[in-house]
Write a protein that holds these residues in place. Structure first.
Motif, short mmCIF file in Angstrom:
data_model
loop_
_atom_site.label_atom_id
_atom_site.label_comp_id
_atom_site.label_asym_id
_atom_site.label_seq_id
_atom_site.Cartn_x
_atom_site.Cartn_y
_atom_site.Cartn_z
N ILE A 96 -9.50 -0.11 -2.36
CA ILE A 96 -8.25 0.34 -2.98
C ILE A 96 -8.46 0.54 -4.48
CG2 ILE A 96 -5.87 -0.31 -3.52
CD1 ILE A 96 -5.75 -1.73 -0.82
N ILE A 97 -9.09 -0.46 -5.11
CA ILE A 97 -9.33 -0.36 -6.56
C ILE A 97 -10.23 0.84 -6.86
CG2 ILE A 97 -10.39 -1.51 -8.54
CD1 ILE A 97 -9.43 -4.16 -7.31
N ALA A 98 -11.29 0.99 -6.08
CA ALA A 98 -12.21 2.11 -6.31
C ALA A 98 -11.48 3.44 -6.16
CB ALA A 98 -13.39 2.03 -5.33
N GLY A 143 1.99 2.66 -4.96
CA GLY A 143 1.68 1.42 -4.26
C GLY A 143 0.24 0.98 -4.50
N LEU A 144 -0.71 1.90 -4.31
CA LEU A 144 -2.12 1.55 -4.45
C LEU A 144 -2.45 1.20 -5.90
CD1 LEU A 144 -3.95 4.11 -2.13
CD2 LEU A 144 -3.28 1.77 -1.66
N THR A 145 -1.86 1.97 -6.84
CA THR A 145 -2.10 1.66 -8.26
C THR A 145 -1.59 0.26 -8.58
OG1 THR A 145 -1.78 4.00 -8.71
CG2 THR A 145 -1.87 2.52 -10.61
N ALA A 146 -0.42 -0.09 -8.02
CA ALA A 146 0.13 -1.42 -8.27
C ALA A 146 -0.81 -2.49 -7.73
CB ALA A 146 1.51 -1.55 -7.63
N VAL A 147 -1.36 -2.27 -6.54
CA VAL A 147 -2.30 -3.25 -5.98
C VAL A 147 -3.50 -3.41 -6.91
CG1 VAL A 147 -3.91 -3.71 -4.10
CG2 VAL A 147 -1.61 -2.88 -3.58
N ALA A 148 -4.06 -2.27 -7.33
CA ALA A 148 -5.26 -2.31 -8.17
C ALA A 148 -4.98 -3.01 -9.50
CB ALA A 148 -5.78 -0.90 -8.42
N VAL A 149 -3.89 -2.61 -10.15
CA VAL A 149 -3.55 -3.22 -11.44
C VAL A 149 -3.25 -4.70 -11.24
CG1 VAL A 149 -1.88 -3.24 -13.33
CG2 VAL A 149 -2.74 -1.07 -12.46
N GLY A 150 -2.57 -5.02 -10.15
CA GLY A 150 -2.24 -6.42 -9.86
C GLY A 150 -3.48 -7.27 -9.68
#
Lengths: 279, 281, 256
Positions: free
Chosen positions: A85-87, B16-23
């Motif tokens: 997800i981060i990648a 949603g995905l950006t929030a997960v990554a930043v979180g």
């Protein structure tokens, strides 16, 4: 070695310095790495196989090994979910501050493990910034196995992200477009087309994260609480045995950890070959 | 909305995905980093400064610098020699040699320290003879250096091997055919081509050398003011409940990590082609 | 059921890829878009497939405002220049993909899918290769898998981007004849991008010669050959593909 023999194991070259550079490499490698490792492998058998077995069948040792391997596996699994997800976010989206976020990923590589250890421990202790709100929810992380998993997740995160990132950057978008023209929803495209093409990198990254986490020491011992048979990891037990001058016991656990390293290196090589074949 | 490109994600998925990554990055990476500095300064700058001036702290800083000053050049020389042999020549067992060089990365830091204790420790291979000769390796500087060399062993080599392999042999062969000696070829042809990759490897090697904890912890004996490196001193202070002191030293190490990351990012950005960025870390 | 493109324009970061393109393609026709690299032909094709959107202009197909239909609902079979096969799926899975991603109530039964895949494999002359992976196939075979995959969704139109671009001359000629025969059999409206004018003139019912984002001339191959309307067309017909392809710098053809 005769001239004929030499030419069979190496191709002739016009460049100088082969003997010197390879000689030094082999000497240094042997002195620093190979001979000391051999010393470890020989050590635990002084009392025969039964002595080795005796050390390992101790419930405390078994519990420590289970925690190190189990915790590393759970941490690798968590990273295998958040890592892609981060990648994905770092490669495909653009937003302010992305560069800084990207650079931060390497923090667990660069931050000394002891620093990470005391920071995580303070942060998640019952009066820490994150530990306090969590304790109100009835969740305790510091000084429990959960703390061990947390530290191991921290240490493994960059391995997964950094293995997937370049693959994702180089990934052609055409298969995604093809999937769309064939009627796939975006979700179907992501799960059936994109994710499978990341699978080799994901497996490699998760294995690297697991390998690192199994042997991790510094970032774990502060947050773990080190309660024997509960939150005591295998590397710590090696140190405990050494402090009791139980060299054979320490070496026995060390050999198990070393064997795990070898198995993981072998698995990674197999993975690389498999990826090479798929190209 | 309807005209979204087929390779673009739905805005909700994006958010949603950006929030997960930043979180995850925030909670896992940024928060711990912030904790280090905030704890160090919790009693004010003066207290932190006092903690740094404390004699044991200064001796830990000195020891850390000394150890890195020995270990990093050793591994840099080794890295250059190994990559010269592996990248510029063809011989059997090359792949295996490369795997062996990477080996220390896969070994637990504690095991890395343990192997030297088993050789040089009191009950080790040479324990008795060393004691008779009155040479101290374990619980002394040589042991700390050895353990540090071991854990940072592959850093320079694994940067340079792929880089020099990519660069091929043409330039060196040209130089040799023009009459240059081996050293001249290396200094004037190879070194300029690999200098940024070398710097990159040295940077990472140094960061690890100064920050290593597990391996050094096994061989050091934790003698205050004598065999405590900075990370070990952090541990000692922390276990003594001297949190300001522990986090002040930790802050210095964290700053080192941040500087390393900034320089690393700069190198990757500025000299991407010259450091074989595909083989990062 | 004709395809009507009206005054379509598209810019990529100030570089105009399409500069007001209009054309009408009758139902079932085989149209070739020909022109040098950077002339905008691939951009037009991608707009037809829903992979790109014009800044202005309209596209209608079968009385639908085609631009408002998302790519996945267009049922436009798109064949990519590099084939864009799914590397981790077998040939069968690749071909079946468009059927298996359909919503459950529209999805054919598994047996039916297997039957259709077999049928398509026969159609593209790849019987027995269904269990292979794309990297175990030759370029020409991959090309035909890509085509079979596009045909599996029973496309309303076929869009081919330089389909033979990556193949050697002999395979190219064979596939050309075969593609024409296939088109006769299926009768699907087909748009085909190429920079090779021989290929275009040998295959198509209609050719549109493109240059710098515009259509220089549009008509049957015979008409275009007999009376070139502009100096560019005349020159293009004379010099052939190789020279034309190199005249334009490759850098400009982000989506040529």
């Amino acid at each position: 070695m005769s001239a004929v023999g030499a030419s069979r194991w190496r191709n002739p070259s016009a460049l100088p310095g082969f003997g010197l550079s390879l000689g030094f490499t082999l000497f240094y490698l042997s002195v620093i790495v190979l001979i000391p490792i051999a010393a470890l492998i020989i050590r635990p058998w002084s009392a025969g196989f039964s002595g080795f077995w005796h050390v390992l069948s101790d419930p405390r040792v078994l519990a420590a090994l289970r925690l190190s391997f189990g915790g590393a596996a759970i941490a690798a699994l968590i990273n295998a979910i958040t890592g892609p997800i981060i990648a994905w976010v770092l490669v495909r989206y653009s937003f302010p501050g992305k560069r800084i976020l990207d650079a931060l990923i390497d923090l667990p590589f660069a931050l000394p493990t002891a620093v990470a250890g005391i920071a995580l421990s303070t942060l998640y202790s019952t009066n820490g910034w994150l530990g306090e709100p969590l304790s109100h929810l009835g969740i305790r992380i510091a000084y429990t196995p959960a703390g061990v998993v947390l530290a191991l997740t921290f240490i493994g995160l960059p391995f997964v992200v950094r293995t997937i990132q370049p693959v994702l950057t180089d990934l052609s978008r055409e298969p995604e477009e093809a999937a769309a023209t064939l009627g796939a929803t975006r979700f179907q495209t992501l799960t059936r087309v994109v994710l499978p093409s990341l699978m080799p990198a994901l497996l490699t990254g998760a294995t690297l994260a697991f390998a690192r986490a199994v042997g991790e020491y510094g970032s774990v011992i502060f947050i773990a609480g080190n309660i024997p048979a509960v939150s005591e990891i295998a590397p710590l037990l090696i140190i405990v045995k050494l402090e009791q001058y139980d060299y054979a016991g320490a070496a026995a656990i060390g050999v198990i950890m070393l064997a795990a390293s070898f198995v993981l290196i072998f698995a990674l090589n197999l993975l690389q070959n498999w990826i090479g074949e798929r190209r | 909305m309807r005209r979204r490109y087929p390779t673009q994600d739905h805005p909700l998925l994006r958010i949603g995905l950006t929030a997960v990554a930043v979180g995850v990055i925030g909670l896992f990476l940024l928060f711990p980093l912030a904790t280090v500095f905030s704890e160090a300064l919790s009693k004010g700058i003066a207290a932190a400064w006092e903690a740094l001036k404390e004699p044991d702290a200064r001796s830990a800083i000195r020891l850390t610098l000394l150890v890195a000053a020995i270990a990093v050049p050793l591994n840099a020389v080794f890295g250059i020699a190994a990559s010269w042999a592996i990248a510029k020549f063809d011989f059997r067992g090359k792949q295996f040699l490369t795997t062996l060089i990477d080996l220390p990365f896969s070994i637990s830091p504690v095991v890395s320290g343990l192997i030297y204790v088993l050789i040089f420790g009191l009950q080790g291979w040479f324990g008795d003879s060393l004691r008779d000769a009155n040479i101290k390796i374990i619980f002394a500087l040589p042991g700390i250096v050895l353990a540090t060399v071991f854990v940072t062993f592959p850093f320079v080599a694994r940067e340079l091997i792929p880089l020099m392999t990519d660069q091929g042999r043409d330039e060196e062969e040209a130089a040799t055919s023009l009459g240059a000696s081996g050293w001249q070829t290396f200094l004037h042809v190879t070194l300029p081509n690999i200098k940024w990759g070398l710097l990159y490897g040295v940077l990472l090697c140094n960061a690890r050398a100064m920050g290593e904890f597990g391996a050094v912890s096994v061989v050091s004996g934790h003698i205050r003011g004598l065999t405590n490196t900075m990370p070990l001193h952090v541990e000692v202070l922390y276990n003594d409940y001297q949190y300001v002191g522990a986090f002040t030293i930790a802050s210095v190490l964290a700053l080192l990590a941040i500087v390393t990351l900034v320089l690393k990012s700069l190198l990757e950005w500025r000299y991407a082609d010259e450091i074989a960025a595909t083989h990062r870390h | 059921m004709s395809l009507v493109v009206d005054s379509v324009a598209k810019c990529f970061e100030r570089f105009p890829a399409l500069n007001g393109v209009s054309l009408t393609v009758p139902q079932g026709a085989f149209l070739a878009l020909v022109g040098p690299s950077g002339s905008g032909k691939t951009t037009l094709l991608r707009i037809l497939g829903g992979l790109e959107f014009p800044d202005s202009g309209s596209v209608h197909f079968a009385d639908l405002n085609w631009l408002e239909v998302p790519a996945r609902q267009r049922r436009a079979g798109f064949v990519f220049q590099q084939y864009a096969l799914f590397k981790h799926m077998t040939v069968e899975k690749n071909i079946a993909f468009g059927l298996t991603v359909r919503p459950r109530h529209e999805r054919p039964a598994r047996k039916e899918i297997v039957r259709r895949v077999e049928e398509l494999l026969t159609l593209v002359q790849l019987e027995g290769l269904g269990k292979r992976y794309p990297n175990q196939l030759s370029g020409g075979q991959r090309q035909r898998v890509a085509l079979a995959r596009a045909l599996a969704i029973e496309p309303r139109m076929l869009l081919l981007d330089e389909p033979f671009g990556a193949l050697d001359a002999k395979v190219r000629k064979e596939l050309r004849v075969w593609l024409r025969a296939l088109h006769e059999k299926m009768g699907i409206t087909t748009v085909f991008v190429t920079h090779d004018q021989d290929e275009a003139f040998a295959l198509a019912d209609l050719v549109a010669i493109m240059n710098a984002g515009r259509i220089e001339q549009y008509g049957t191959p015979a008409d275009v050959r007999r009376s070139p309307k502009t100096p560019f067309v005349a020159e293009f017909l004379e010099t052939g593909p190789q020279q034309n392809a190199t005249v334009q710098p490759r850098a400009l053809n982000g989506h040529s």
